[in-house]
Scaffold this motif. Structure first.
Motif, PDB file in Angstrom:
ATOM      1  N   PRO A  88      -2.687  -7.125   3.806  1.00  0.00           N
ATOM      2  CA  PRO A  88      -3.255  -6.752   2.504  1.00  0.00           C
ATOM      3  C   PRO A  88      -4.238  -5.597   2.656  1.00  0.00           C
ATOM      4  O   PRO A  88      -4.856  -5.423   3.708  1.00  0.00           O
ATOM      5  CB  PRO A  88      -3.970  -8.029   2.049  1.00  0.00           C
ATOM      6  CG  PRO A  88      -3.389  -9.128   2.875  1.00  0.00           C
ATOM      7  CD  PRO A  88      -3.008  -8.522   4.174  1.00  0.00           C
ATOM      8  N   ARG A  98      -7.025   1.779  -4.662  1.00  0.00           N
ATOM      9  CA  ARG A  98      -6.239   0.578  -4.348  1.00  0.00           C
ATOM     10  C   ARG A  98      -4.941   0.543  -5.162  1.00  0.00           C
ATOM     11  O   ARG A  98      -3.875   0.240  -4.609  1.00  0.00           O
ATOM     12  CB  ARG A  98      -7.063  -0.678  -4.645  1.00  0.00           C
ATOM     13  CG  ARG A  98      -6.266  -1.988  -4.557  1.00  0.00           C
ATOM     14  CD  ARG A  98      -7.137  -3.182  -4.900  1.00  0.00           C
ATOM     15  NE  ARG A  98      -8.073  -3.426  -3.830  1.00  0.00           N
ATOM     16  CZ  ARG A  98      -7.770  -4.111  -2.725  1.00  0.00           C
ATOM     17  NH1 ARG A  98      -6.546  -4.589  -2.553  1.00  0.00           N
ATOM     18  NH2 ARG A  98      -8.677  -4.307  -1.804  1.00  0.00           N
ATOM     19  N   GLU A  99      -5.026   0.848  -6.434  1.00  0.00           N
ATOM     20  CA  GLU A  99      -3.831   0.823  -7.280  1.00  0.00           C
ATOM     21  C   GLU A  99      -2.777   1.797  -6.757  1.00  0.00           C
ATOM     22  O   GLU A  99      -1.586   1.470  -6.678  1.00  0.00           O
ATOM     23  CB  GLU A  99      -4.201   1.172  -8.721  1.00  0.00           C
ATOM     24  CG  GLU A  99      -3.026   1.138  -9.682  1.00  0.00           C
ATOM     25  CD  GLU A  99      -3.422   1.483 -11.099  1.00  0.00           C
ATOM     26  OE1 GLU A  99      -2.541   1.434 -11.994  1.00  0.00           O
ATOM     27  OE2 GLU A  99      -4.606   1.813 -11.339  1.00  0.00           O
ATOM     28  N   GLU A 102      -1.274   0.513  -3.313  1.00  0.00           N
ATOM     29  CA  GLU A 102      -0.353  -0.622  -3.467  1.00  0.00           C
ATOM     30  C   GLU A 102       1.031  -0.126  -3.879  1.00  0.00           C
ATOM     31  O   GLU A 102       2.054  -0.655  -3.432  1.00  0.00           O
ATOM     32  CB  GLU A 102      -0.891  -1.614  -4.498  1.00  0.00           C
ATOM     33  CG  GLU A 102      -2.062  -2.445  -4.036  1.00  0.00           C
ATOM     34  CD  GLU A 102      -1.703  -3.459  -2.956  1.00  0.00           C
ATOM     35  OE1 GLU A 102      -0.548  -3.485  -2.478  1.00  0.00           O
ATOM     36  OE2 GLU A 102      -2.597  -4.237  -2.575  1.00  0.00           O
ATOM     37  N   GLN A 106       5.084   0.691  -0.989  1.00  0.00           N
ATOM     38  CA  GLN A 106       6.368   0.041  -1.244  1.00  0.00           C
ATOM     39  C   GLN A 106       7.520   0.921  -0.741  1.00  0.00           C
ATOM     40  O   GLN A 106       7.548   2.119  -0.993  1.00  0.00           O
ATOM     41  CB  GLN A 106       6.551  -0.225  -2.741  1.00  0.00           C
ATOM     42  CG  GLN A 106       5.437  -1.039  -3.367  1.00  0.00           C
ATOM     43  CD  GLN A 106       5.209  -2.373  -2.678  1.00  0.00           C
ATOM     44  OE1 GLN A 106       6.174  -3.097  -2.402  1.00  0.00           O
ATOM     45  NE2 GLN A 106       3.957  -2.692  -2.417  1.00  0.00           N
TER      46      GLN A 106
END
Length: 409
Positions: A88, A98-99, A102, A106
């Motif tokens: 994490p 952070r947004e 994240e 991916q």
């Protein structure tokens, strides 16, 4: 020029004398108009915009904000805790960063786990070739890429090339690891961090007088075209050399090796419409964006000398093996690029490498028996191994971190 010694500027003699005025005034020789079609990309379609005028807008705006509000030291401290693909993100990161991270961590929907596993096995079985080509070969090509050489030289990392080599190596190590894209691997971590670093450099470097004087009119560094150029100096160049050396590569290995670099390109922020779908498309794109822009620069000559000096010092205290290192670098990139990089000719070692290396490769691939390998080949082999050891160990004890300044004047 800031920090460039007269000796480094003269090291190439006639080569820089002939090209010097052009290379100082322009970031590269003239690049042909962008004609590569997005139908040849992993996306299969796209707007077809010239990547020289496309950057990474979302992360660029974000990182500029992070720098301007003074968050870089705190963010770097927190990101030191993030070391594995499955880990994490650390608590305490700014919400907007952070947004983005994240989302950026991916994998693309087209990532193929089976191909990534095949690539990992290929990296393990052909490690000596891949590390040598991506390390020495790719490194020597990078210093002959004018925009890349100047971006490195005038950014913060250019002031400490040992640390710069180490940081650059971290991503290469991660791509070549057996666990590269597995949960306990590091590619995702290092790629996302590198993407943040690129955004920081795009924000900071235009503020550098040295870079602005030599950028040839480019106002924002590290465009999508620049990233493609760097990408081709690694997997596309490497696959060309493997073919040239007649290293047996199965269709599955070839596809896997391309795929791991396709996914890595996506993770670094290269748009899918620019990522070649096949080796044929990669070769075609490379001929348009990489081959025409290779050229000499004083910055590239200085960086090359530093890099080869580090290697010679590592493999032999006092640098007595520098002639062998020079010849090996020349063999990997060819005389034209070597001349532009200011790498001296070493007639004895150049002839020895040209004779022995193909036989050494053939012996490794079980194509010829041991008696046909000349004894001198093992000296060359040891030099290559020592380089790889140097290349691999440089990444220990360092981290990819967001810069908040340029190279000190």
């Amino acid at each position: 020029m800031d920090g460039l010694s007269r000796r480094k500027m003269l090291i190439t003699g006639g080569t820089l004398g002939a090209f010097g005025a052009l290379s100082m005034a322009s970031p590269a020789r003239a690049r042909s108009l962008w004609t590569w079609s997005p139908s040849g990309s992993v996306a299969g379609a796209g707007a077809g915009l010239d990547p020289d005028w496309v950057w990474d807008e979302e992360v660029d705006r974000l990182v500029a904000t992070v720098i301007d509000r003074g968050d870089v030291p705190r963010v770097n401290e927190l990101l030191r805790q993030w070391t594995r693909n499955d880990q994490p993100l650390p608590d305490g990161l700014p919400a907007d960063l952070r947004e983005f991270m994240e989302s950026a961590r991916q994998l693309p929907s087209w990532a193929d786990r089976a191909k990534l596993e095949t690539a990992a096995e290929f990296n393990e079985s052909r490690g000596i070739y891949l590390n040598l080509l991506n390390g020495v070969g790719g490194g020597m090509l990078s210093t002959a890429i004018p925009r890349e050489a100047r971006s490195v030289y005038y950014s913060k990392g250019g002031a400490d090339m040992e640390d710069r080599v180490a940081k650059t190596s971290l991503l290469g190590f991660a791509v070549g690891d057996l666990n590269a894209y597995r949960p306990d691997g590091k590619v995702i971590v290092e790629a996302v961090k590198t993407r943040l670093v690129h955004a920081a450099v795009r924000h900071l470097l235009p503020q550098s007088p040295g870079w602005s004087r030599t950028s040839g009119g480019q106002t924002i560094p590290i465009s999508q075209a620049d990233m493609l150029v760097t990408w081709h100096s690694l997997p596309t160049y490497t696959m060309r050399k493997l073919r040239e050396w007649k290293v047996p590569v199965t269709p599955a290995e070839s596809a896997g090796y391309l795929h791991v670099w396709q996914v890595t390109a996506h993770m670094l922020g290269i748009r899918d419409e620019y990522i070649p779908a096949t080796w044929d498309e990669a070769d075609a794109q490379s001929q348009q964006v990489l081959d025409p822009i290779l050229a000499p620069t004083p910055e590239g000559v200085e960086l090359t000398d530093i890099l080869l000096g580090q290697l010679a010092e590592q493999t032999s205290p006092g640098g007595i093996d520098r002639p062998l290192v020079n010849a090996l670098a020349r063999y990997l990139v060819g005389d034209q690029v070597a001349d532009w990089d200011g790498i001296p000719h070493e007639p004895f070692w150049e002839k020895a490498i040209a004779t022995a290396w193909p036989k050494l490769v053939a012996f490794r691939e079980k194509l010829i028996p041991l008696p046909l390998v000349p004894p001198l080949a093992w000296t060359i082999d040891e030099a290559a191994r020592q380089y790889i050891l140097f290349h691999l160990t440089k990444g220990q004890g360092t981290r990819i971190e967001i810069p908040d300044t340029n190279r000190p004047a």
